[in-house]
Scaffold this active site. Sequence first.
Site, short mmCIF file in Angstrom:
data_model
loop_
_atom_site.label_atom_id
_atom_site.label_comp_id
_atom_site.label_asym_id
_atom_site.label_seq_id
_atom_site.Cartn_x
_atom_site.Cartn_y
_atom_site.Cartn_z
N LYS A 130 0.82 -1.21 0.00
CA LYS A 130 0.00 0.00 0.00
C LYS A 130 0.85 1.26 0.00
CE LYS A 130 -3.31 -2.94 0.32
NZ LYS A 130 -3.97 -3.37 -0.91
N VAL A 214 -8.82 11.75 7.89
CA VAL A 214 -9.81 12.55 7.18
C VAL A 214 -11.15 12.29 7.85
CG1 VAL A 214 -10.95 13.00 4.98
CG2 VAL A 214 -8.53 12.35 5.02
N LYS A 248 -16.65 -3.02 5.85
CA LYS A 248 -17.92 -2.56 5.29
C LYS A 248 -19.11 -3.44 5.68
CE LYS A 248 -14.97 -1.41 1.44
NZ LYS A 248 -14.39 -1.96 0.20
N ARG A 303 -8.72 -7.56 -7.14
CA ARG A 303 -9.54 -8.76 -7.10
C ARG A 303 -11.00 -8.34 -7.21
NH1 ARG A 303 -11.70 -7.58 -2.13
NH2 ARG A 303 -10.24 -6.65 -0.67
#
Lengths: 509, 154
Positions: A130, A214, A248, A303
Amino acid sequence: VSLRTDSSLSGDGRPFRRLLVANRGEIAIRVIRACRELGISPVAVHSDVDADALHVRLADRSELLGAAAASESYLRIDAVIDAALRSGAEAVHPGYGFLSENAAFARAVEAAGLVFVGPPPSALEALGNKLAARRSAADAGVPIVPGTTVALEDDPAAVEAVGLPVMLKAAAGGGGRGMRRVDRIEDLPDAMAAARREAVAAFGDGTVYVERLVSPARHVEVQLLGDRHGGLAVLGERDCSVQRRHQKLVEESPSPAVDDATRDALFDSARRVARTVDFHNAATVEFLLDADGNHYFLEMNTRLQVEHGVTELVTGLDLVAWQIRVAAGERLPAEVLEAPRQGHAIEVRLYAEDPYDGFRPTAGAIGAWVVPDGPGVRVDAGIEADTPLRPEYDPLLAKLMVVADDRPAALARLRRALDETLIGGLQTDSGFLRWLVDDPAFAAGMYDTSFIGDQWGSGPPIGDEDAALAALAAAEARRLTAAARAATPPSATVSSAWGQRAREDGLRR
Amino acid sequence: VSDYEVTVDGTVRSPASGWRLVLDDVAHGVGRLTDGERSVPVVVEGNGSEWVVTLRGRRIPVTVRTWRERLIAEAETASRAQAGPVLVKATLPGLIVAVAVEVGAEVDEGTTLLTIEAMKMQNEVRAPRAGRIVEVSVASGQAVATGAPLVRIE
């Protein structure tokens, strides 16, 4: 790009004759279904405890990988390659999770003369780090969250230069692991140690970097699909801001927070990130969106995503089928490259988790399993009634998706679908989801990544009407079993007591 | 049998009046609650006094007790409330019909200490925690009032 010439290019119309699905649960079933529709014979894999699992039964054949622990079965590269060769598969679809973003696995698949249904190993490698991806994105002119682009040492000055509060993130990260929020500089050493520990445990790499927090922020991602000939389709965005533990729970498309200008900017950034690598197949570029509509690149997942169905419902495309077709060398046609998006789709994830107790995973067995149906409803499930949950694997039970003309209609449909959903045996997050569709802020599309913590907490107390109804239901149920027991010896479970009563009723008729 | 005491999430509740339970899938406890005007889907699981009712996705624990189960439960709660040396007291008036322990005996939590007959029902009094019996204040055949000391455990 080297391709087997005995697949689609040989001319029988099928991309492959046989494909190994290197996963389990709902995503394995999803891929198996795409195989069936393409005329491909699907081969499943299983651990010893999954020998009778739904995905095994839906495939043409299944290969045993090893013991229940994922590290001894679904994560074993050698065992999966052996299974593919043994079964005569020509291609391997990794699903999501497990080996799906493992460059060594993708290389091993290709080295075995098979086709990996996913981006090239070099892309998996480049984007799997990342921190490196963050540098490449910045170089490509894509906005990134302010922070470091080099590995963070125990350096309070570097963190203070970024500006508190910050997020520490694992360079090898994903799935919310190795992430820590730091509000005060004195908390940095402990947070660093915790993030490193978690990253080493999950990924074997403790490299950590830092991003300014953020907040408020929305999590918005862009779906990409590319072919091996340079064709790249940008298939809209998904808003995945309803999260717990940085994972999520709800996804929708289009995002209620994205206007046309923001959307154009997001799509442009997504394309730029994809061009930093040799890319084909399916991937998702994730961004944070701040309150002013500025977006910042987070990471690119190489993916199929859990939430790909949301995009399928608004585009009408079968992303899994297209993954397989482009893996076999097909070009994306104009219908895909310029696919229009229509309507509004929402997905909710059904997890074996207790939303009234911090979304703690629950254990046990599914009893009743009644899932919704009807217009605009899709359920991708990996389990069925009367199945024990496997604690070794992900607690995702099913994904419930709806599509309708607009967001209010989609919400109404989702409410209806959740009311039709009846799950017994253990607590799921469906209580939270049912609350969510009635929440005025969610209905207005006003939510960000801290929504669950801010608005839900541990959920509302049980209302008076629900308490009175629950009291009635239990008292009536006890009366029924007492009546059944009067004629039979005591039984251990309500099912058998009621079963007995049902049989007696049958006899009396 | 209509006088069950129903406890929802720790609070005694009156069952909704005018509603009834209709079970459509008896084996899984799947059904609906209806008052003739509205219908609410429900899953009801459990047995004896312990039930779980799933309503709008939420599993609600419900205890359904007969008066006799209620007395026993209250007795157990009252005894358990004390830490350290525990004096087990009678929680209902009745006749001691059996004493199962003697001074010096080691007991586990839940061991039956004695049996009180009240309103023609035999109620077992159990050890609220593990320990050693240091005093037995009653004998078989003796009548006791509510609050009478029965057994002391250390």
